[in-house]
Design a protein around this motif. Structure first.
Motif, mmCIF file in Angstrom:
data_model
loop_
_atom_site.group_PDB
_atom_site.id
_atom_site.type_symbol
_atom_site.label_atom_id
_atom_site.label_comp_id
_atom_site.label_asym_id
_atom_site.label_seq_id
_atom_site.Cartn_x
_atom_site.Cartn_y
_atom_site.Cartn_z
ATOM 1 N N CYS A 238 -12.960 -6.536 -0.621
ATOM 2 C CA CYS A 238 -12.957 -5.405 0.325
ATOM 3 C C CYS A 238 -12.444 -5.777 1.712
ATOM 4 C CB CYS A 238 -14.369 -4.835 0.457
ATOM 5 S SG CYS A 238 -15.027 -4.090 -1.049
ATOM 6 N N ARG A 239 -12.186 -7.054 1.960
ATOM 7 C CA ARG A 239 -11.934 -7.499 3.331
ATOM 8 C C ARG A 239 -10.729 -6.832 3.974
ATOM 9 N NH1 ARG A 239 -9.232 -11.019 0.183
ATOM 10 N NH2 ARG A 239 -7.427 -12.162 1.021
ATOM 11 N N LYS A 240 -9.677 -6.558 3.199
ATOM 12 C CA LYS A 240 -8.468 -5.942 3.764
ATOM 13 C C LYS A 240 -8.480 -4.422 3.638
ATOM 14 C CE LYS A 240 -5.482 -9.970 3.038
ATOM 15 N NZ LYS A 240 -4.231 -10.481 2.423
ATOM 16 N N ARG A 241 -9.608 -3.906 3.140
ATOM 17 C CA ARG A 241 -9.711 -2.463 2.940
ATOM 18 C C ARG A 241 -10.812 -1.845 3.786
ATOM 19 N NH1 ARG A 241 -8.581 -5.163 -1.627
ATOM 20 N NH2 ARG A 241 -6.893 -4.413 -2.985
ATOM 21 N N LYS A 242 -11.369 -2.633 4.698
ATOM 22 C CA LYS A 242 -12.487 -2.104 5.478
ATOM 23 C C LYS A 242 -12.000 -0.962 6.369
ATOM 24 C CE LYS A 242 -12.507 -5.109 9.582
ATOM 25 N NZ LYS A 242 -13.355 -5.952 10.433
ATOM 26 N N PRO A 243 -12.726 0.160 6.386
ATOM 27 C CA PRO A 243 -12.282 1.330 7.153
ATOM 28 C C PRO A 243 -12.525 1.227 8.649
ATOM 29 C CG PRO A 243 -14.339 1.794 6.021
ATOM 30 C CD PRO A 243 -13.915 0.428 5.570
#
Length: 325
Positions: A238-243
């Motif tokens: 999720c690290r590069k998809r955090k909103p």
């Protein structure tokens, strides 16, 4: 054929047992070194990916090291203090607080800093990171997000250290992967349920034997896998998809609290503490007789889950308002 596994007799808390001076080196301490090194390497990887870069500024090695070192220092202090005042029931640390960081027992034998609380470390480490970010004028949420991703994989080694110490084992079980830990509570061989579990586990009770050591859930390994490897994999994905900033820290807090809460049903609470919430009175801690019997660790995990949800909500509102400006 025995169904239970016997704890390896060659494993001792000391790396070099019986050897003067070298027996001061313990597996638990070594696992801490591995844990911190792993977390630091993951954090450095995130820095190289630009996770901490802000407009016109790139993170230096000095920034990275001082941030990490400050967080770890506060973590160790918090873990030890929390363990001494929350989990110790003898009252010795309240009477003699200087013993909290004294690495020797009353006989002068080196024991290290025996007793570290995860939740105390969580609070201490969080305060340390906030202190560093405020002092260095760095974005708190962004930096804590990065550390949240780095922690779980290192945490795996901490629980492996507990296993090598033969401590924090789980409740009695008849599962084929149950392990007979040498320091676990032994039970009278004359009790019917003890003989029944021993029979299911393939443990032979010799004639005249008074006490039986029954197999336990290897809850340290459950925690190493689920709170360490599985949680880290989720966060890494999720690290590069955090909103928004703060999302990873909140996700870690909620994720750890949830997983640990469940695993606590397999892990035996400290005998002197028992259950903080006991809906079925008089139940033993070495069996999971009710899901409504709640341990100290589970209460702290519920607080973590609640805190993580509040943090996620506040950060989402903050991000939304910033986007409208």
């Amino acid at each position: 054929m025995p169904l239970a596994l016997k704890y390896p007799s060659w494993i001792h808390p000391e790396i070099f047992p019986g050897i003067p001076f070298l027996n001061l080196f313990r597996w638990y301490g070594l696992m801490y070194i591995f844990a911190f090194a792993t977390a630091f390497l993951v954090l450095r990887k995130l820095v190289k990916e630009g996770a901490l870069d802000t407009a016109g500024y790139c993170v230096t090695e000095d920034d990275l090291f001082s941030f990490f070192a400050t967080g770890i220092l506060f973590l160790l202090i918090g873990a030890r203090v929390f363990s001494a005042f929350v989990y110790d029931t003898s009252g010795i640390y309240r009477a003699k607080p200087w013993l909290i960081f004294w690495p020797f027992d009353e006989s002068g034998r080196f024991t290290g800093l025996a007793g570290m609380s995860y939740h105390g470390g969580f609070i201490g480490g969080l305060l340390g990171m906030i202190f560093w970010c405020v002092r260095k004028k760095k974005p708190v949420l962004k930096w804590i997000d990065a550390m949240a991703i780095a922690i779980p994989l290192g945490y795996t080694f901490g629980r492996l250290g507990n296993f090598l110490n033969g401590e924090l084992f789980g409740r009695v079980t008849t599962m084929p992967w149950g392990i007979v830990f040498p320091d676990a509570q032994k039970f009278s061989a004359s009790i019917p349920w003890v003989r029944d579990i021993a029979d299911k586990a393939g443990i032979v009770i010799a004639e005249g034997q008074k006490l039986v050591n029954l197999p336990r859930h290897p809850s340290q390994l459950y925690e190493a896998f689920f709170e360490g490897i599985v949680l880290w994999t989720l966060l890494w994905f999720c690290r590069k998809r955090k909103p928004f900033d703060g999302f990873m820290a909140a996700l870690y807090t909620i994720g750890y609290g949830t997983v640990r809460f469940v695993i606590e049903y397999f892990r035996e609470p400290d005998a002197d503490l028992g259950y903080r919430i006991e809906t079925v009175a008089g139940t033993p801690t070495y069996f999971n007789t009710s899901l409504l019997n709640i341990s100290t660790g589970q209460i702290l995990c519920l607080l973590m889950i609640g805190g993580g949800l509040i943090l996620m909500l506040l950060c989402a509102v903050r991000a939304r308002r910033s986007g409208k400006k």
